[in-house]
Design an enzyme around this catalytic site. Structure first.
Site, mmCIF file in Angstrom:
data_model
loop_
_atom_site.group_PDB
_atom_site.id
_atom_site.type_symbol
_atom_site.label_atom_id
_atom_site.label_comp_id
_atom_site.label_asym_id
_atom_site.label_seq_id
_atom_site.Cartn_x
_atom_site.Cartn_y
_atom_site.Cartn_z
ATOM 1 N N SER A 135 0.850 -1.187 0.000
ATOM 2 C CA SER A 135 0.000 0.000 0.000
ATOM 3 C C SER A 135 0.887 1.239 0.000
ATOM 4 O O SER A 135 2.116 1.135 0.023
ATOM 5 C CB SER A 135 -0.898 0.011 1.251
ATOM 6 O OG SER A 135 -0.094 0.082 2.429
ATOM 7 N N LYS A 136 0.252 2.413 0.001
ATOM 8 C CA LYS A 136 1.033 3.655 -0.055
ATOM 9 C C LYS A 136 1.972 3.785 1.135
ATOM 10 O O LYS A 136 3.067 4.330 1.016
ATOM 11 C CB LYS A 136 0.094 4.854 -0.121
ATOM 12 C CG LYS A 136 -0.554 5.041 -1.482
ATOM 13 C CD LYS A 136 -1.305 6.353 -1.561
ATOM 14 C CE LYS A 136 -1.869 6.554 -2.968
ATOM 15 N NZ LYS A 136 -2.602 7.838 -3.089
ATOM 16 N N ARG A 137 1.559 3.291 2.289
ATOM 17 C CA ARG A 137 2.431 3.424 3.455
ATOM 18 C C ARG A 137 3.682 2.556 3.326
ATOM 19 O O ARG A 137 4.683 2.802 3.979
ATOM 20 C CB ARG A 137 1.668 3.068 4.739
ATOM 21 C CG ARG A 137 1.215 1.623 4.819
ATOM 22 C CD ARG A 137 0.250 1.409 5.984
ATOM 23 N NE ARG A 137 -0.301 0.078 5.983
ATOM 24 C CZ ARG A 137 0.247 -0.957 6.587
ATOM 25 N NH1 ARG A 137 1.391 -0.812 7.235
ATOM 26 N NH2 ARG A 137 -0.314 -2.146 6.557
ATOM 27 N N HIS A 138 3.636 1.540 2.474
ATOM 28 C CA HIS A 138 4.806 0.696 2.231
ATOM 29 C C HIS A 138 5.700 1.254 1.128
ATOM 30 O O HIS A 138 6.862 0.903 1.016
ATOM 31 C CB HIS A 138 4.379 -0.709 1.798
ATOM 32 C CG HIS A 138 3.609 -1.469 2.828
ATOM 33 N ND1 HIS A 138 2.378 -2.014 2.568
ATOM 34 C CD2 HIS A 138 3.893 -1.777 4.110
ATOM 35 C CE1 HIS A 138 1.936 -2.642 3.651
ATOM 36 N NE2 HIS A 138 2.828 -2.501 4.598
ATOM 37 N N GLY A 139 5.142 2.074 0.264
ATOM 38 C CA GLY A 139 5.902 2.555 -0.891
ATOM 39 C C GLY A 139 5.213 2.277 -2.213
ATOM 40 O O GLY A 139 5.828 2.382 -3.262
#
Length: 468
Positions: free
Chosen positions: A237-241
């Protein structure tokens, strides 16, 4: 026969890192075999497809230098070819008109679930001989027995019982072709021989193979790449990159670093981690694609980018540095910065900056005049004491009197003589000088920094310590 691969994104959003990896693997497969790599934009979702997303995809492909042969194909422009293919299946008895409503089909599926069977359309219109009509769709007349099998380039042998497959819709009630039909027709017409894509398409492949067989067309080789996971082993997801490709450009990553990193996400060649573009092409094989999800690691990407920053040609980085500075600085202010200064600064920062954003931040201390240099308050309190301020001013006098070249080879002996005359060690003088010159305790080499700043700026900065 030369192989032909393709990348076929939908322009319903920007190109994200997972899609970029799929594009890269398809590009590498074609280039490693001397084949062709094609690009098709699957823009048939009229409500969600946008010109902005299309341009972002093309921009991302160009930034990664994933060049493709020929013109970009837009699926929306091929509706006539798709419908002609559907008509051909109707004529040969491999497709049929269906008048069942969506509510009726859902009732069929509910009944099948209740009876412990596969929830699917029950085929009640297969032999009714219906023609076109209001609200009717065209369905594929699939085989009721046997299996559809293929050897996946990544996952190995896969087989599906045909009885498990639905009579899929080929043409919707509004006359538009469906995804599976359009993909098969487009891949055939474009001469695609090998399809590498995400493993979310595994369920589509048997359906598409049956369509190839119904048309009497050669079936491409298929390969399905596992998804990318975050460090917590959950969906990326976005929090992972899981950002768009061009977000990585904005964060200061070099395209060759992103390309290298993506290649190693699910592919390997021994223990080698760093690959040039040429090495990737020479070494790539689908046999080395992993069958397990890859884990995205931002720290590893930063490490890899740092390597490429160190190896990059300084002139190229200096040009990129100006571009990144332009995103933050007033244009008039940046105009006054000579490119020669950026060319001198870049080699000093290459060993230290992991990204172009970091390099731009580090370079700011070289670009401002002495009165505008920002200081770290803790560094000033620790290193610019009254006694150290006196030392800094005395060294400024020594530098002003120096008539030789303002380069490391002359500046270092001056500093050594200055310290020897006062029975001081280098560290007693180095940090006060560093803070006075740069405003912080960490910087490139002291004498390299002085050379790049130049004598006039160095003297102005050293004498400013009386104001701190």
């Amino acid at each position: 026969m030369s192989i032909v691969t393709r990348f076929a994104p939908s322009p319903t959003g920007f190109l994200h890192i997972g899609g970029a990896r799929t594009a890269l693997f398809s590009w590498l497969l074609a280039r490693s075999k001397g084949g062709k790599f094609l690009l098709r934009i699957e823009d048939t979702d009229r409500e969600r497809s946008t010109p902005e997303a299309t341009e972002a995809i093309l921009q991302s492909m160009r930034w990664l230098e994933l060049d493709w042969e020929g013109e970009t194909v837009f699926q929306s422009a091929r509706a006539d070819a798709h419908n002609a293919a559907i008509d051909r299946l109707l004529e040969t008895g491999r497709a049929y008109w269906c008048s069942c409503s969506s509510e009726e089909v859902e009732a069929m599926r509910e009944k099948a679930r209740a009876e412990g069977r596969k929830p699917k359309y029950d085929g009640r219109c297969r032999e009714r001989g219906l023609g076109p009509g209001e609200g009717r769709v065209v369905r594929f007349k699939g085989p009721l027995d046997g299996t559809t099998a293929y050897k996946d380039m990544v996952k190995g042998s896969i087989a599906v019982d045909n009885a498990e497959l639905d009579d899929m819709i080929l043409r919707r009630s509004d006359g538009s072709p469906t995804y599976n039909l359009a993909v098969v027709v487009d891949d055939h017409d474009m001469g695609v021989t090998h399809v590498l894509r995400g493993d979310d398409h595994v369920a589509n492949t048997p359906k598409q193979i049956l369509l190839y067989q119904a048309f009497g067309w050669p079936v491409p080789e298929f390969g399905h790449v596992p998804m990318i996971l975050g460090p917590d082993k959950k969906k990326l997801s976005k929090r992972h990159g899981a950002l768009s490709v061009m977000e990585y450009e904005k964060m200061g990553y070099l395209p060759e670093a992103v390309m290298n990193y993506l290649a190693r996400l699910g592919w390997s060649h021994g223990d080698q981690e760093i690959f040039s573009r040429q090495e990737l092409v020479a070494c790539f094989s689908t046999a080395n694609l992993g069958n397990s999800p890859a884990v995205f690691d931002t720290q590893k990407l930063e490490w890899l980018n740092g390597h490429y920053m160190k190896q990059a040609e300084p002139g190229r980085l200096a040009a990129l540095l100006r571009e990144f500075l332009s995103r933050e600085m007033d244009p008039a202010e940046l105009e006054d910065v000579p490119q020669a200064l950026l060319l001198a600064v870049t080699p000093l920062l290459q060993p230290r900056a992991r990204t172009l954003v970091e390099m731009a931040e580090m370079s700011r201390m070289f670009l401002v005049d002495a009165p505008y240099l920002a200081f770290d308050e803790k560094a000033v309190a620790q290193h610019l004491t009254e006694a150290n301020t006196t030392l800094v001013l005395e060294f400024a006098d020594v530098l002003e009197a120096h008539q030789g070249a303002f380069v490391e080879e002359d500046l270092e002996p001056l500093a050594q003589a200055f310290m020897a005359a006062r029975n001081l060690k280098f560290k007693a003088v180095a940090q006060p000088l560093r803070v006075a010159l740069t405003g912080r305790t960490v910087s490139p080499g002291l004498f390299e920094t002085m050379r790049v700043l130049g004598k006039e700026q160095v003297l102005k900065r050293l004498r400013r310590v009386t104001e701190l």
